[in-house]
Every structure is written in C-alpha cells, then in structure tokens.
Enzyme design. Structure first.
Site, PDB file in Angstrom:
ATOM      1  CG  ASP A 151      -2.313   0.540   0.909  1.00  0.00           C
ATOM      2  OD1 ASP A 151      -2.347   1.724   0.532  1.00  0.00           O
ATOM      3  OD2 ASP A 151      -3.322  -0.161   1.035  1.00  0.00           O
ATOM      4  CG  HIS A 225      -5.193   3.838   0.053  1.00  0.00           C
ATOM      5  ND1 HIS A 225      -4.618   2.610  -0.207  1.00  0.00           N
ATOM      6  CD2 HIS A 225      -6.469   3.745  -0.378  1.00  0.00           C
ATOM      7  CE1 HIS A 225      -5.518   1.832  -0.770  1.00  0.00           C
ATOM      8  NE2 HIS A 225      -6.643   2.493  -0.899  1.00  0.00           N
ATOM      9  CB  SER A 586      -9.399   0.567  -1.003  1.00  0.00           C
ATOM     10  OG  SER A 586      -8.560   0.598  -2.097  1.00  0.00           O
TER      11      SER A 586
END
Ligand SMILES: *[C@@H]1O[C@H](CO)[C@@H](O)[C@H](O)[C@H]1NC(C)=O
Ligand SMILES: *[C@@H]1O[C@H](CO)[C@@H](O)[C@H](O)[C@H]1NC(C)=O
Ligand SMILES: *[C@@H]1O[C@H](CO)[C@@H](O)[C@H](O)[C@H]1NC(C)=O
Ligand SMILES: *[C@@H]1O[C@H](CO)[C@@H](O)[C@H](O)[C@H]1NC(C)=O
Ligand SMILES: *[C@@H]1O[C@H](CO)[C@@H](O)[C@H](O)[C@H]1NC(C)=O
Ligand SMILES: *[C@@H]1O[C@H](CO)[C@@H](O)[C@H](O)[C@H]1NC(C)=O
Ligand SMILES: *[C@@H]1O[C@H](CO)[C@@H](O)[C@H](O)[C@H]1NC(C)=O
Ligand SMILES: *[C@@H]1O[C@H](CO)[C@@H](O)[C@H](O)[C@H]1NC(C)=O
Ligand SMILES: *[C@@H]1O[C@H](CO)[C@@H](O)[C@H](O)[C@H]1NC(C)=O
Length: 802
Positions: A151, A225, A586
C-alpha cells in the site's frame, strides 16, 4: 483501491534522440527462483539462502552486462523469491529486441500503472461479543499472525498502531522482515505492532512520477490510504475518532492482535507494477501469512495476458507458498464484468454499505423539513437564518456558473452574505471535479456565511453527489434529492422580494440546519455498494467468460472511519485529519484480511484455500432483518446475486467453524490454467514451469472452488468437487436450489467422512431451457451443526447437446 492504467510517457535523464521515450520492463528468466528450490532441496541455513539469492541477483547483472550496451539500461530490481527476473529501465529500443531474442529469457512485460482502489464495523460484524473473547480477548485477537500490506506505507505515529507496554515484539523465527528507517520514519516506528516496513519506488522513479518531497523516501505514509487499510485490518481496539473537535465514536481493527508488515509500493498517484511485484516478492520472502492488496489494474484485462500476467503469476506462487492473497474486487460497479481481481487463487472482495448512516436535516421557516447529507455541525442556537441564493448575493457581472457552484469568494457581496445560509448548485463542474464541496466550505467560511445548502441541478438530475461524506466545519446540507431541491427553491422564491429587473431586494426565507454528525443505525443492511465491481469474471482469448465466480465474498466498504496521515498530500477532502471516512473496495479488503488473520490464529495449519473456503461457505445471503441482501443498482435496490457479493456477506463467527472445506493445490491451479479455452499451453508451461497434461479432461469449472460457475452450459456438464472434514462427528445431506432452466443432481445425496478424510461429490448440470442470462442457485450441505453453502451460477447456452 488501485488500478493499472495506460502507460504514461516519462522523462529520461539520459538524452537519447533515437529512443526518447524510456520505459520500464519486467523480464522473467528461465531459471528458478529461490522459493521453488526450497520446496525440493531444503536450504541448510539462512546463510545458504542468502548466498543463493545473491547469486540470482548477480546472474541478472552479468546477463545484462554481457548482452546489453553499457548505459542503455538501468537495472531497478532483481526478483529472486517467487519469480526469477528483473525490472529494467531502458533508453534504447534495441534493448528490447535483444532481450526478447536471448536464451534464458522467458518473457518480457512492459510496466503498467496500478491504482489505489478508494468505524463501527467490528460491532456490525459481531466481533467483540462473539469472536474476540475466544481468541484471547481484544489484544490477543489475531496474535502471532502477520499481515503484509502492499500500500502507501504507514503513519507510525497514529494511536491505531501504538503498542502498550504489555504487548511485546513478535517472538517468531518465522517472520524475517526488516525495518527501513528514513524521513519521518525513525527506528522506533517499528514498535512490535508494526514489525516490518520497507518501500519500493525504483519503478515510480524511473517512470518519472515519484516526487521525493511529496511521496517521501521512506515507509512513511504520505497519502493516508495505507494507514487506513492497515488500521481496518489490524489497528488497535477502541481508538477514539475525533475530527474537527467532534467525537465520532471508536474505531478498531478486525484483528487488533495481528502484526503489521508494511511494503510501500503505492503513492498518491497510484503506482507501478514493477514496484508492486518487488514488494510482493519481499513480503512472501519475509514470511507474511496474509497479503492485503487494495489495488489493481485500471481496466479489466482479458485473454492469455490476464492470468499469465507477471503479478497474477506471482500471486499464484505466493499462494503456493501458503500466503493468502486478499484483493479489492475493484470500484467499477454496478456495470457487469467490472471485476479487476479475477484469478481463482485470489480472494476478491466486494464492498457493502452497513446500517450506519449519517443524514442531515434542514428545517424551513414554514415548518417543512428535508433530509440530505453532510457531516456538519448544526447552525448556532435555536434560531432560523435567512437564506440567500448565491446569484442574488453576488456582483452582477460574474458569470452565473461560477457563482452557482460557490467555488470562489470573490463575487460575493460580503454584507449580503453575512450570517446567511447560501444556496449553491451542484453544477456540471462538480461532475468533472472542477468544483468540490470542500471548496464551497472554504468559500463560505471566508465570506462569513452561516452555512450552505447544495441543491441539485435539474439538468443533471439525481446523480451520485461526490464528496458528501466529507466532514465539514461549517453547517451544511446537500439535498441530493430532486424533490427536496425544487421544494427549497419554491419556498425561497416565494419569500424573496425582487425589483423590476429581477434583482432580489428583500430576503424573508429562513431555515436552520440540524447536526449531521450523529450516526443513525437504520435501514436494511448490508447492501452491496453501487461502486463495488461485479462479475462475471474476465474473458479468455476466445472472448468467453472464464468459469470462476468473482467476487468471492463481501465486507463493509462504505463510509469507513479509520486512521489517516494528517500531512498527506492525497485527498483534499480529508487533508489535515487523523481519521478519514472513506469508501471503496479498498476498505472492504482489509476487513477480510483481518478476519482471515483470526481464522489463521484459530487454525494455524489452514492454507489459503481452506481460509477462503471457510469464509465463502459460511457467508450470509440474508441481511440482519432476515430478508435477502439487496444491491444498489443504477438508481434502485435490486436483489443481490453472487456476481454482486460472491458467496455473500462475511459472517465471522461461522467462518471460524465451517465444518467442511474445499481444498485446492497449486497442481490444480495449473490444470485450471491449461483448461482455459483458447490459452496457449506453451505459454502456460513457460509461465508456471510445469507442462500441461496432453490429455486434459479437466474443465475450468472442475477447479475445486467453493462455488460453481458455468458460463455456457450446453446439454449436460459433470462437475467434480472434493470436500474435507475439519470438524466433529456429523452427517451431511445435500440440498439443491436449482438455477432457473437447469436440472442439478448430486451424488451422493448424503454422506459421512473419516477424520481429516475427504469426499468426492459428483454434480451434473443439465440444461432444460435457454434463459439468455445467468441464473443462480445454491448447493447446501446440511449437517447438525454446520451449514455449508456453495453458490451456483449458470448461463444456459442451449438446452440440447445434440
Ligand atoms: C532476433 O534477432 C534477429 C537478428 O538480430 C532479428 O531479425 C529478429 O527480429 C529478432 N527476433 C525478435 C523476436 O526480436
Ligand atoms: C451469522 O450467522 C449466525 C448463525 O447463522 C447468525 O445468527 C448471525 O446473525 C449471522 N450474521 C452475523 C453478522 O453474525
Ligand atoms: C518475547 O520474548 C521476550 C524475551 O525473549 C519476552 O520478554 C517477551 O515477553 C516475549 N513476548 C511475547 C509476546 O511472548
Ligand atoms: C513535488 O512536490 C512538492 C510538494 O507537493 C511540490 O511543491 C513540487 O512542485 C513537486 N515537484 C515536482 C517536480 O512536481
Ligand atoms: C434522517 O434522520 C431522521 C432523524 O434524525 C429520520 O427521521 C429520517 O427518517 C432520516 N432520513 C433518512 C433518509 O434516513
Ligand atoms: C465586476 O464589477 C466590479 C465592480 O462593479 C469590478 O471591480 C470587477 O472587476 C468586475 N469583474 C469583471 C469580471 O468584470
Ligand atoms: C483434497 O484433499 C484430498 C485429501 O487430502 C485429496 O485426495 C484431494 O485430491 C484434494 N483435492 C484437491 C482438489 O486438491
Ligand atoms: C469428521 O471427522 C470427525 C473426527 O475428527 C468425525 O468424528 C466425523 O464423523 C467426521 N465427519 C463426517 C461428516 O464424517
Ligand atoms: C432432473 O434429472 C433427474 C435425474 O436425471 C430426473 O429424474 C428428473 O426428471 C430431471 N428433472 C427435470 C425437470 O428434467
């Protein structure tokens, strides 16, 4: 949330007039990687392993030096563990034809772009009450299991990743990952909760998209994220979510006791496959148990290149190495065949909407009230505020469109806006992201308005309004309903006095906005989110759908509160916050990764096939109310099918004790690849190193998955399934809910199996009637204590085989 998209032009520091466009390629070699050797000849020691790894890496260097001109390339990575190959940045076209022509080279692949696929959830899934206590309590849940995150890195300062003095480092000889230190990432960042942290940027740098100031050359999460996904899977329990001074409740990871290994290979702009492949290679070599991948290609691939692509192939080897790969299904829904996670060895996750809702109410001076969205504070006091349309309180020479979208403070006449609620319009500018609700909030604060109301533009209609789940510091409501929008305008126009030229001279319309930050727990749930990518699976080289059910399983993905990086450059909607409320497959993916860690803790010997089977066969097809799960379609709710949610919505307590599991090994995945209609069997051998059987009666639908998909049933099709007993004494009976137009028979109709034994089920699907659409059914194996469900998806091509 991530995607590969089209290759972008990049700049090259080497000036080369012949080949101005430098590119990155991934090259796979014929020789074996370290992993496939370990299975045969065990290494005597770690030192032997390291020596071998270095040998492979230097063999790449020697290969390149002996075949290519100096200065015509830069080696970016050697892949040594799951794949034997390297990534290079080439500045001359000849390099490619040389590589393609040299013995020892298996295949050459151009680098592709990857995109990221953009908290109450533990309670919704029934974790604290039922599961955690049995796994050693909150802190112990997931203990000993390592989840690797491919990620954007991690924010090590976040409370979700702090360690208490009682939890120590993982005392495991199994995990060998290291911690890179660097900018914003001191050696103390690896604190026992975070046990590994590395970053991979050579591909992004060579492709000219990496910016060290913005993207930070260390495992630090400069986007947000990666911290979000890691905290959903394995963040600490009961962390207060406080944003703009408001307490939104507590957030917790699914497996608060699991350890986090960070492999930063994605950035604010997305990422490149060459970096992702390097990250996966390292993660599996380090010894992670589970890989969480909230990223994928930007478009749906098809043909041979789909399953034999570098990353898919590598993930197959990761699965062979015992690592469960969990990947986001994609955010391309509700269009059908939009899944970007498609290989049968991967667990592809769909996203749901939970029962937690936020809604905002506006009460007009005439007593009418409307609900909309906006996580905003209420207007001050128990009083009403005057309403004014943006166009009526702006200088007259400003263009209407700029005024209505409220993006710019300049045209507003300050005395006319002060302490008023301003009406703005969701214009086309919002649709193509030239305008945003975040900018409206900034504008309104700057001009001194009391708040704002966003109405829909009748020319656009009730589209999905972007950015409504954003937290706002100023009272606001988005009336994302055509009727409410028109009613508000009607009330405003009836109470505004205008002069002959149409200029507003007196404002008598009033309203107040109520608190939009209070969560409500209401409505049917879960519901499949509109954006969640749908099946059926990708197409083969003959442009037929492959017989694999995708997605596999569904988890919450909409409006998830989790950790963020406050100084991220990423999303301007959540800039500066320590927590963000965001949505996407996600966000669904790490829910499944965390739950898989709980299953792995309970059943340490279970491989990826058993864990996936357990999650699928026990998933719920009905919601909390007992009614079938629905799916958001274009503008309505329809009954969900396995192409929306796979086997269904994850049921954590049931997934811990499935009773029976469907087992699959590497050998069977190879048989599957060989059976894909139209696939070049030579390229399968090249890719996996094993030849396809010459007489292959195996069909793709025979792969031993906990689902059956037949995309073109003509006449009769026999399908074999094996099940393994993982539980106590029990007798099972088989029940079939037939898909429309299909007759399904199963032998045996009831059975017992020996301890750890396995049993063969023979299913025969017979086409009765062409339906011209997929129809769905299920096979249910009912025991006294276990119910094992297997979704069936069939498209009857023709009713007769003769
Ligand atoms: C291999 O090299 C030969 C001679 O240099 C060339 O003609 C041919 O096109 C090359 N083949 C490939 C696949 O690049
Ligand atoms: C899970 O399964 C059990 C048993 O069928 C059921 O009681 C429960 O409502 C299901 N759902 C959740 C979210 O636990
Ligand atoms: C790990 O080992 C250290 C020393 O060997 C010990 O002090 C610590 O308690 C152990 N931690 C756990 C979680 O078992
Ligand atoms: C790199 O990022 C910084 C910070 O966002 C920005 O100021 C700078 O212009 C960027 N540099 C390039 C070359 O884009
Ligand atoms: C919004 O919340 C109010 C209570 O605060 C409730 O009465 C209303 O039904 C809700 N509206 C929707 C659309 O959920
Ligand atoms: C609009 O008018 C004001 C004065 O009334 C003037 O200052 C401003 O420059 C004008 N703007 C444009 C875009 O013409
Ligand atoms: C499942 O396991 C059983 C027993 O170990 C074995 O006989 C069977 O071949 C396996 N099936 C598959 C598809 O791996
Ligand atoms: C599964 O194995 C257990 C022993 O572990 C045995 O008691 C039970 O009968 C087996 N289940 C079935 C369905 O045969
Ligand atoms: C389904 O197949 C079974 C077994 O072949 C047969 O007995 C039955 O009549 C079939 N049903 C239909 C509706 O054709």
């Amino acid at each position: 949330m991530a995607l590969f998209s089209t290759f972008l032009l990049c700049f090259s520091t080497v000036i080369n007039l012949v080949f101005a466009e430098a590119k990155v390629y991934m090259v796979l070699m014929e020789d074996k990687p370290t992993f496939s050797l370990t299975t045969k000849q065990k290494y005597m020691s770690d030192k032997d392993y390291t020596v071998h790894k270095e040998q492979i890496s230097s063999s790449h260097t020697i290969f390149l030096e002996s075949h290519l001109q100096k200065g015509s390339y830069t080696k970016l990575y050697s892949y040594t563990h799951l794949l034997n190959g390297f990534a290079i940045h080439v500045t001359s076209k000849e390099v490619l034809s040389i590589l393609r022509n040299t013995t020892g080279v298996r295949s050459v692949h151009e680098d592709v772009k990857i995109e990221k696929l953009t908290t109450h959830t533990p309670d919704f899934l029934g974790l604290p009450a039922h599961i955690w206590p049995r796994l050693g309590g909150v802190e112990g849940a997931g203990e000993g299991v390592v989840i690797g995150f491919i990620d954007t890195g991690i924010n090590p300062n976040h409370p979700s990743f702090m360690t208490s003095s009682s939890s120590g480092f993982l005392n495991s000889t199994k995990f060998k990952g290291k911690c890179d230190t660097g900018e914003l990432f001191p050696s103390t960042a690896c604190n026992g909760k975070i046990i590994g942290a590395q970053y991979f940027a050579h591909g992004a740098i060579a492709n000219g998209e990496f910016n060290a100031t913005r993207d930070v050359s260390s495992p630090y999460d400069a986007d947000g994220h990666g911290s979000h996904t890691a905290s959903i899977a394995a963040g600490n329990h009961d962390i207060r979510v406080i944003v703009d001074g408001f307490d939104y409740g507590a957030a917790s990871g699914m497996a608060p006791g699991a350890r986090i290994a960070v492999y930063k290979a994605l950035y604010t702009f997305g990422g490149y496959m060459s970096d992702v492949v390097a990250a996966v290679d390292q993660a599996v070599e380090d010894g992670v148990d589970i890989l969480s991948l909230s990223a994928g290609p930007s478009s749906v691939p098809s043909g041979d290149s789909a399953f034999l692509d570098v990353l898919e192939l590598q993930l197959l080897f990761a699965t062979k190495a015992g690592v469960l790969v969990v990947q986001a299904a994609g955010n391309g829904g509700p269009s059908s065949s939009s899944v970007i996670s498609f290989s049968p060895w991967i667990t592809s996750v769909a996203a749901s909407i939970t029962d937690r809702k936020y809604n905002t109410t506006i009460v007009l001076g005439n007593g009418q009230s409307f609900t909309g969205t906006g996580l905003s504070p209420p207007t001050d006091g128990e009083i009403d505020y005057n309403i004014a349309a943006a166009a009526d309180v702006c200088v007259r020479n400003a263009t209407i469109i700029t005024v209505d979208s409220c993006q710019n403070p300049e045209p507003f006449i300050r005395p006319l806006v002060y302490r008023r609620l301003i009406i703005c319009t969701y214009t086309f500018e919002y649709e193509y992201e030239a305008a945003s609700i975040a900018t409206v909030a900034d504008t309104m604060m700057e001009i001194g308005a009391a708040g704002f109301i966003i109405t829909l533009d009748p020319n656009i209609g009730p589209e999905v309004v972007k950015g409504t789940m954003l937290t706002l510091q100023i009272p606001a409501i988005v009336l994302n309903d055509m009727q409410a929008s028109s009613a508000l305008w009607e009330y405003y126009n009836a109470n505004t006095i205008r002069d002959k030229r149409g200029q507003a001279v007196a404002f008598a319309a009033k309203a107040r906005i109520l608190d939009g930050r209070q969560a409500l727990y209401t409505g049917q749930a879960p519901v499949v989110a509109s954006y969640s990518s749908r099946g059926p699976d990708v197409k083969n080289a003959l442009m037929q759908t492959v017989d694999v059910l995708k997605p596999n399983v569904m988890a919450p993905g909409t409006s998830i509160w989790a950790a963020w990086s406050p100084d991220s450059e990423g999303d301007k909607y959540v800039k500066g916050q320590s927590f963000a409320l965001i949505s996407g497959t996600s966000m669904a993916t790490p829910h499944i990764a965390g739950i898989a860690a709980l299953i792995k803790q309970r059943h340490p010997k279970w491989g990826p096939d058993a864990i996936t089977s357990a999650m699928m066969t026990t998933a719920d097809r009905t919601g909390h109310s007992g009614a079938p799960i629905l799916a958001e379609s274009s503008n309505e709710l329809i009954q969900a099918t396995p192409f929306d949610f796979g086997a269904g919505s994850i049921n954590v307590s049931q997934a811990m004790k499935p009773g029976l599991i469907f087992n699959v090994t590497f050998k069977h995945y190879v048989q599957f690849l060989c059976a894909v209609p139209g696939i070049d069997v030579k390229s399968v051998k090249k890719a996996v190193g094993v030849a396809c059987p010459t007489k292959n009666k195996f069909k793709c639908s025979d792969l031993n998955l906990a689902s059956v998909t037949i995309s073109n049933l003509v006449g009769k099709r026999k399908v074999i399934r094996y099940i393994k007993n993982v539980s106590h004494k029990e007798k099972y009976t088989v029940h079939i809910k037939e898909p429309l137009g299909v007759n399904v028979t199963v032998v045996p109709e009831s059975f017992r199996i020996k301890r750890r034994g396995s049993r063969r089920l023979r299913l025969v699907f017979e086409a009765i009637e062409a339906t011209n659409a997929y129809t769905f059914g299920e096979m249910v194996l009912k025991g006294k204590k276990h119910i094992v469900r297997v979704p069936l998806a069939v498209y009857v091509g023709s009713a007769s085989s003769s």
